[in-house]
Design a protein around this motif. Structure first.
Motif, short mmCIF file in Angstrom:
data_model
loop_
_atom_site.label_atom_id
_atom_site.label_comp_id
_atom_site.label_asym_id
_atom_site.label_seq_id
_atom_site.Cartn_x
_atom_site.Cartn_y
_atom_site.Cartn_z
N GLU A 23 -6.82 19.86 -45.76
CA GLU A 23 -7.86 20.31 -44.82
C GLU A 23 -9.24 19.84 -45.29
O GLU A 23 -10.06 19.37 -44.48
CB GLU A 23 -7.80 21.84 -44.76
CG GLU A 23 -8.15 22.42 -43.42
CD GLU A 23 -7.95 23.93 -43.44
OE1 GLU A 23 -6.91 24.41 -43.96
OE2 GLU A 23 -8.85 24.62 -42.92
N LEU A 24 -9.48 19.95 -46.59
CA LEU A 24 -10.78 19.53 -47.14
C LEU A 24 -11.02 18.03 -46.99
O LEU A 24 -12.15 17.59 -46.85
CB LEU A 24 -10.87 19.92 -48.62
CG LEU A 24 -11.33 21.35 -48.91
CD1 LEU A 24 -11.05 21.71 -50.36
CD2 LEU A 24 -12.81 21.53 -48.59
N LYS A 25 -9.93 17.25 -46.98
CA LYS A 25 -10.10 15.80 -46.77
C LYS A 25 -10.78 15.56 -45.43
O LYS A 25 -11.64 14.71 -45.30
CB LYS A 25 -8.73 15.10 -46.77
CG LYS A 25 -8.17 14.86 -48.14
CD LYS A 25 -7.23 13.67 -48.13
CE LYS A 25 -5.79 14.06 -48.28
NZ LYS A 25 -4.88 12.91 -48.41
N GLN A 26 -10.37 16.34 -44.43
CA GLN A 26 -10.94 16.21 -43.08
C GLN A 26 -12.38 16.71 -43.05
O GLN A 26 -13.28 16.00 -42.62
CB GLN A 26 -10.12 17.05 -42.09
CG GLN A 26 -8.68 16.61 -41.94
CD GLN A 26 -8.58 15.31 -41.16
OE1 GLN A 26 -9.37 15.06 -40.26
NE2 GLN A 26 -7.63 14.47 -41.54
N THR A 27 -12.58 17.96 -43.51
CA THR A 27 -13.90 18.57 -43.36
C THR A 27 -14.96 17.85 -44.19
O THR A 27 -16.11 17.79 -43.82
CB THR A 27 -13.88 20.06 -43.74
OG1 THR A 27 -13.25 20.19 -45.00
CG2 THR A 27 -13.12 20.87 -42.72
N ARG A 28 -14.57 17.31 -45.32
CA ARG A 28 -15.52 16.60 -46.20
C ARG A 28 -15.58 15.10 -45.90
O ARG A 28 -16.33 14.38 -46.54
CB ARG A 28 -15.09 16.77 -47.67
CG ARG A 28 -15.25 18.18 -48.20
CD ARG A 28 -16.61 18.30 -48.80
NE ARG A 28 -16.79 19.54 -49.52
CZ ARG A 28 -17.96 20.15 -49.58
NH1 ARG A 28 -19.01 19.67 -48.95
NH2 ARG A 28 -18.09 21.25 -50.28
N ASN A 29 -14.74 14.61 -45.01
CA ASN A 29 -14.55 13.17 -44.82
C ASN A 29 -14.37 12.50 -46.19
O ASN A 29 -15.11 11.60 -46.58
CB ASN A 29 -15.71 12.54 -44.04
CG ASN A 29 -15.42 11.07 -43.70
OD1 ASN A 29 -14.27 10.65 -43.64
ND2 ASN A 29 -16.47 10.28 -43.53
N ALA A 30 -13.38 13.01 -46.91
CA ALA A 30 -13.16 12.58 -48.30
C ALA A 30 -11.93 11.68 -48.39
O ALA A 30 -10.99 11.80 -47.60
CB ALA A 30 -12.95 13.80 -49.19
N ASP A 47 -4.79 9.37 -50.97
CA ASP A 47 -4.81 8.39 -49.88
C ASP A 47 -4.49 7.01 -50.40
O ASP A 47 -4.03 6.14 -49.67
CB ASP A 47 -6.20 8.37 -49.23
CG ASP A 47 -6.55 9.72 -48.64
OD1 ASP A 47 -5.91 10.08 -47.65
OD2 ASP A 47 -7.39 10.42 -49.21
N PHE A 48 -4.79 6.80 -51.69
CA PHE A 48 -4.51 5.49 -52.29
C PHE A 48 -4.21 5.70 -53.77
O PHE A 48 -4.90 6.45 -54.45
CB PHE A 48 -5.74 4.56 -52.13
CG PHE A 48 -5.51 3.19 -52.70
CD1 PHE A 48 -4.85 2.21 -51.96
CD2 PHE A 48 -5.91 2.89 -53.99
CE1 PHE A 48 -4.61 0.95 -52.50
CE2 PHE A 48 -5.68 1.63 -54.54
CZ PHE A 48 -5.02 0.67 -53.78
N ILE A 49 -3.17 5.02 -54.25
CA ILE A 49 -2.82 5.08 -55.67
C ILE A 49 -2.84 3.64 -56.16
O ILE A 49 -2.29 2.74 -55.50
CB ILE A 49 -1.41 5.67 -55.89
CG1 ILE A 49 -1.26 6.98 -55.11
CG2 ILE A 49 -1.12 5.90 -57.37
CD1 ILE A 49 0.16 7.49 -55.07
N GLY A 50 -3.42 3.40 -57.32
CA GLY A 50 -3.46 2.01 -57.79
C GLY A 50 -3.82 1.87 -59.24
O GLY A 50 -4.01 2.87 -59.95
N ASP A 51 -3.91 0.61 -59.68
CA ASP A 51 -4.40 0.33 -61.04
C ASP A 51 -5.93 0.26 -60.99
O ASP A 51 -6.54 0.42 -59.92
CB ASP A 51 -3.75 -0.95 -61.61
CG ASP A 51 -4.11 -2.22 -60.86
OD1 ASP A 51 -4.95 -2.19 -59.94
OD2 ASP A 51 -3.54 -3.28 -61.19
N SER A 52 -6.54 0.02 -62.13
CA SER A 52 -8.01 0.10 -62.21
C SER A 52 -8.69 -0.87 -61.24
O SER A 52 -9.70 -0.53 -60.64
CB SER A 52 -8.48 -0.21 -63.63
OG SER A 52 -7.84 0.61 -64.53
#
Ligand code: 13P
Ligand code: SF4
Length: 321
Positions: A23-30, A47-52
């Motif tokens: 929910e906070l992802k939406q309200t904060r546009n995070a 939302d995204f997982i990756g290397d450096s």
């Protein structure tokens, strides 16, 4: 609607944290960016997982109002350098890195005076101040290519002596001047126990991160960044792998290659969990929720350091395409 006026002590019940974070992802546009060494519950919310390198690229290009960086401090700092107008929060500000700690900027600046004609290449695992003293930044996924692109010029490499030794070997250069830092997690793997493991699983491929010591790397069938190791496991026709890096990456490997046998490389001390990064593990689901709810702790960087550190990071991005 989520209230932001509750005190940090008022935590919702644990079984509500995930839905509140979504929910906070939406309200904060995070946007939640996570490294593979994070707890699996955090990875699953990202939302995204990756290397450096991939995380830096994502941080640069996002239009979100808030970057929630689930990783360690130097990664969140890099995100802020690349995207200074965006709020960058890190669930636990103490999530550091032994490599970054091993290279204090004042000592580094003093040491560099001995090498005025050298190109200073620094591994991204360092502070913003050390980046500001560098000519080019690199990650484990592009280090060899960047050093090759530099040609014959004299090079200083910091702060990881093991990655430095790996680069020197790959580029046939014995003249690279190295800072002597190391990663406490990748130094825990035991050669003796690795070979015992290989005897138990003779067909397993040994794959390793280049932050490992030479006595581990010399047995590796494949050496790469975390994303490189994940792709190798996914794409290889082999069935079993002994994995010499932080064990958090096994979560994604299990999701993406469910039918393969994945064996974490054994640390020297079989009773410890030293193949887990203690800094990465400071971030928890609770702290992730709190940092999004309260927009703190945030990453702030001195504007002069920010603009000086941006240059070598931008050079790296240009040299990585
Ligand atoms: P990667 O860039 O390969 O993900 O490595 C980051 C790191 O900190 C390894 O210990
Ligand atoms: Fe730093 Fe090592 Fe942890 Fe990576 S695993 S963040 S290099 S201490």
């Amino acid at each position: 609607m989520i209230s932001t006026s509750t005190t940090p002590l008022e935590l919702p019940p644990p079984d509500e944290l995930e839905s509140l974070i979504i929910e906070l992802k939406q309200t904060r546009n995070a946007v939640i960016l996570a490294h593979y060494y994070q707890e699996s519950d955090i990875q699953d919310l990202a939302d995204f997982i990756g290397d450096s390198l991939a995380l830096a690229q994502q941080a640069k290009q996002t239009n979100a109002d808030m970057i929630v960086f689930c990783g360690v401090h130097f990664m969140a700092e890099t995100a802020k350098i690349l995207n200074p107008k965006t709020t960058v929060v890190l669930p636990d500000l103490n999530a550091g890195c032994s490599l970054a700690d091993a290279c204090p900027a004042d000592l580094f600046a003093h040491w560099l005076k001995k090498y005025p004609d050298h190109t200073v290449i620094s591994y991204i695992n360092c502070s913003a101040e050390v980046k500001a003293l560098s000519d080019i930044i690199c990650t484990s996924s592009n280090a060899v290519s960047i050093v090759k692109q530099i040609g014959d010029k004299p090079i200083v490499f910091a702060p990881d002596k093991h990655l430095g030794a790996f680069i020197a070997k790959q580029t046939n250069r014995d003249d690279i001047v190295m800072w002597q830092g190391s990663c406490i997690v990748h130094e825990t793997f035991s050669e003796k126990r690795l070979l015992q493991c290989k005897t138990k699983y003779p067909t397993a491929k040994i794959i390793a991160h280049p932050e490992c010591q030479q006595q581990i790397l010399r047995h590796a069938d494949y050496i790469a960044s975390t994303t490189g190791l994940l792709n190798y496991v996914k794409e290889s026709t082999e069935d079993a792998f002994i994995i010499a890096t932080e064990a958090g990456i096994l979560h994604k490997m299990r999701q993406e290659a469910p039918n393969k046998t994945l064996i974490p490389a054994p640390p020297e001390d079989e009773t410890c969990a030293c193949n887990l990064c203690p800094y990465m593990r400071l971030n928890t689901l609770e702290k992730l929720y709190l940092c999004m709810r309260d927009a703190t702790p945030q990453i702030h960087i001195n504007p002069d350091i920010q603009s000086q550190a941006l240059l070598p990071i931008e050079r790296m991005l240009e040299m990585s395409v």
